[in-house]
Design a protein around this motif. Structure first.
Motif, PDB file in Angstrom:
ATOM      1  N   ASN A 337       0.834  -1.205   0.000  1.00 48.68           N
ATOM      2  CA  ASN A 337       0.000   0.000   0.000  1.00 48.68           C
ATOM      3  C   ASN A 337       0.874   1.263   0.000  1.00 48.68           C
ATOM      4  O   ASN A 337       0.603   2.231  -0.726  1.00 48.68           O
ATOM      5  N   GLN A 340       2.408   1.767  -3.422  1.00 50.67           N
ATOM      6  CA  GLN A 340       1.475   2.336  -4.383  1.00 50.67           C
ATOM      7  C   GLN A 340       1.307   3.840  -4.160  1.00 50.67           C
ATOM      8  O   GLN A 340       1.185   4.617  -5.111  1.00 50.67           O
ATOM      9  N   ARG A 341       1.341   4.271  -2.889  1.00 47.70           N
ATOM     10  CA  ARG A 341       1.240   5.696  -2.586  1.00 47.70           C
ATOM     11  C   ARG A 341       2.447   6.455  -3.133  1.00 47.70           C
ATOM     12  O   ARG A 341       2.320   7.583  -3.615  1.00 47.70           O
ATOM     13  N   VAL A 343       4.231   5.534  -5.784  1.00 54.71           N
ATOM     14  CA  VAL A 343       4.069   5.556  -7.234  1.00 54.71           C
ATOM     15  C   VAL A 343       3.087   6.653  -7.624  1.00 54.71           C
ATOM     16  O   VAL A 343       3.304   7.398  -8.592  1.00 54.71           O
ATOM     17  N   ASN A 344       2.009   6.777  -6.847  1.00 56.25           N
ATOM     18  CA  ASN A 344       1.023   7.825  -7.124  1.00 56.25           C
ATOM     19  C   ASN A 344       1.618   9.223  -6.920  1.00 56.25           C
ATOM     20  O   ASN A 344       1.187  10.187  -7.548  1.00 56.25           O
ATOM     21  N   ALA A 345       2.632   9.332  -6.036  1.00 55.82           N
ATOM     22  CA  ALA A 345       3.290  10.611  -5.776  1.00 55.82           C
ATOM     23  C   ALA A 345       4.333  10.941  -6.833  1.00 55.82           C
ATOM     24  O   ALA A 345       4.955  12.008  -6.782  1.00 55.82           O
ATOM     25  N   GLY A 346       4.549  10.029  -7.793  1.00 54.60           N
ATOM     26  CA  GLY A 346       5.494  10.297  -8.864  1.00 54.60           C
ATOM     27  C   GLY A 346       6.822   9.603  -8.738  1.00 54.60           C
ATOM     28  O   GLY A 346       7.700   9.764  -9.586  1.00 54.60           O
ATOM     29  N   SER A 348       8.202   6.583  -9.411  1.00 54.36           N
ATOM     30  CA  SER A 348       7.824   5.350 -10.108  1.00 54.36           C
ATOM     31  C   SER A 348       8.790   4.201  -9.849  1.00 54.36           C
ATOM     32  O   SER A 348       8.424   3.035 -10.020  1.00 54.36           O
ATOM     33  N   LYS A 368       5.056  -6.230  -6.466  1.00 53.64           N
ATOM     34  CA  LYS A 368       4.151  -5.101  -6.682  1.00 53.64           C
ATOM     35  C   LYS A 368       2.846  -5.324  -5.940  1.00 53.64           C
ATOM     36  O   LYS A 368       2.511  -6.442  -5.566  1.00 53.64           O
TER      37      LYS A 368
END
Length: 368
Positions: A337, A340-341, A343-346, A348, A368
């Protein structure tokens, strides 16, 4: 000391020096004490204002003299600088008669040494805000110091030297106030022009104590200043230093079969490849690595603000790398989790890292 001078000194102590402290508190320049220093040289004409100059603020013909100054200081912020200055020069004046026609016929020449500390206020940055592309600046100065002078007084008719109270040398306070402008070349060399009005707390600079309570002299100087700050280096972009390699899961090798070939073989769909699972029981802790650097360039707070990471960032050092880590959990699902946060913040290229109770650190890049 006269009341006006006392009031001015109180003003300097209450206003000017807190301004200096304010600039220090809002420091946006180089953080080290050795940063943002400058040195300068200036030279220009002087003229006197006092009893032996009836024009008051303008010199008479032939009364121009010259002075040179060395200055040094430190830029406290984009608006305020603190500057020390040492000046050496001469001033002169003369007066033939008083307004009522009484003859005076006196002239004087005075050697003067002036040392002061002043605050420079950059009006361009104060009013227009800091702009790194700006090259022309207007500023003001106000300060306090001490002056030593020695005066020679002559009779204008006979040419003989006249004894006076300043011929043996005197020392007094000096209050410089000025306005200037300069052009910055590559943020390294400044070429400028400055007019400063210097008030002495005495009426004896010209050797005559009569109408004016305070003598003054002015300097119109041409300046060159060298900024001693180190040339700024552009910080490298924040990129992942990928030393940790991915875990090899030994997946079975098979070439994909084209759909037409699958149909010819009587296969509607290939079966999914066998899954490979990891034994997470040997890890007691999971974290997410977002960056790693070979040098200690950035702080955790810098990384967090630059990438707007919505959680605390920690820095770890191992195997010659400074690693930036977020999260700390015993649950692999919670680690996913957090990943994923990120990755969402940029971020990658973030990945999960597992820690065993034996102190072993393992990269789980493919998880992943």
């Amino acid at each position: 000391m006269t009341k006006p001078i006392s009031k001015l000194l109180i003003f300097l102590s209450i206003v000017v020096f807190p301004v200096y402290l304010f600039g220090q508190a809002n420091l946006k320049m180089g953080p080290k004490f050795g940063d943002n220093w400058f040195i300068g040289l200036s030279v220009g004409p002087t003229f006197f204002s006092g009893d032996l100059n009836p024009n008051r603020f303008l010199p008479q013909s032939g009364d121009w003299r010259f002075a040179g100054a060395f200055s040094f200081g430190r830029k406290i912020s984009q608006v305020f600088s603190l500057r020390g200055q040492v000046l050496y020069g001469t001033v002169a004046g003369k007066k033939a008669s008083k307004q009522d026609g009484t003859p005076v016929n006196l002239s004087f020449n005075s050697m003067i040494v002036d040392g002061n500390i002043n605050t420079m206020i950059n009006f361009s940055n104060l009013i227009g805000g800091f702009n790194p592309k700006r090259t022309f600046f207007v500023y003001g100065t106000v300060g306090i110091g001490a002056a030593y002078w020695k005066t020679t007084q002559d009779d204008m008719i006979t040419g003989l030297t006249v004894p006076n109270g300043a011929s043996s040398g005197n020392t007094t306070a000096v209050i410089p106030v000025g306005l200037g402008a300069y052009y910055s070349i590559a943020n390294k060399v400044n070429l400028g022009l400055e007019y400063s009005f210097r008030t002495l707390t005495t009426d004896m600079l010209d050797g005559v104590a009569e109408g004016f309570k305070l003598d003054m002299y002015s300097l119109l100087s041409f300046n060159i200043t060298l900024n001693l700050n180190k040339p700024s280096r552009k910080s490298p972009d924040v990129v992942d230093y990928k030393k940790d390699g991915p875990i090899v899961l030994n997946l079975p090798k098979c070439d994909p079969i084209p759909p037409m070939a699958q149909k010819d073989m009587g296969m509607e769909k290939l079966p999914p490849p066998p899954s490979v699972s990891l034994d997470f029981s040997k890890y007691y802790l999971f974290k997410v690595q977002i960056f790693a650097f070979a040098q200690r360039i950035y702080s955790p707070e810098t990384i967090r603000k630059r990438y707007h990471i919505p959680m605390p960032v920690e820095r770890e050092y191992s195997d010659g790398l400074y690693r930036f880590i977020v999260g700390s959990t015993e649950s692999i699902d919670e680690a996913k989790n957090i990943l994923q946060r990120m990755v969402n913040a940029g971020v990658s290229d973030a990945f999960i890292v597992g820690y065993t109770r034996d102190g072993e650190r393992t990269s789980l890049r493919d998880l992943k």
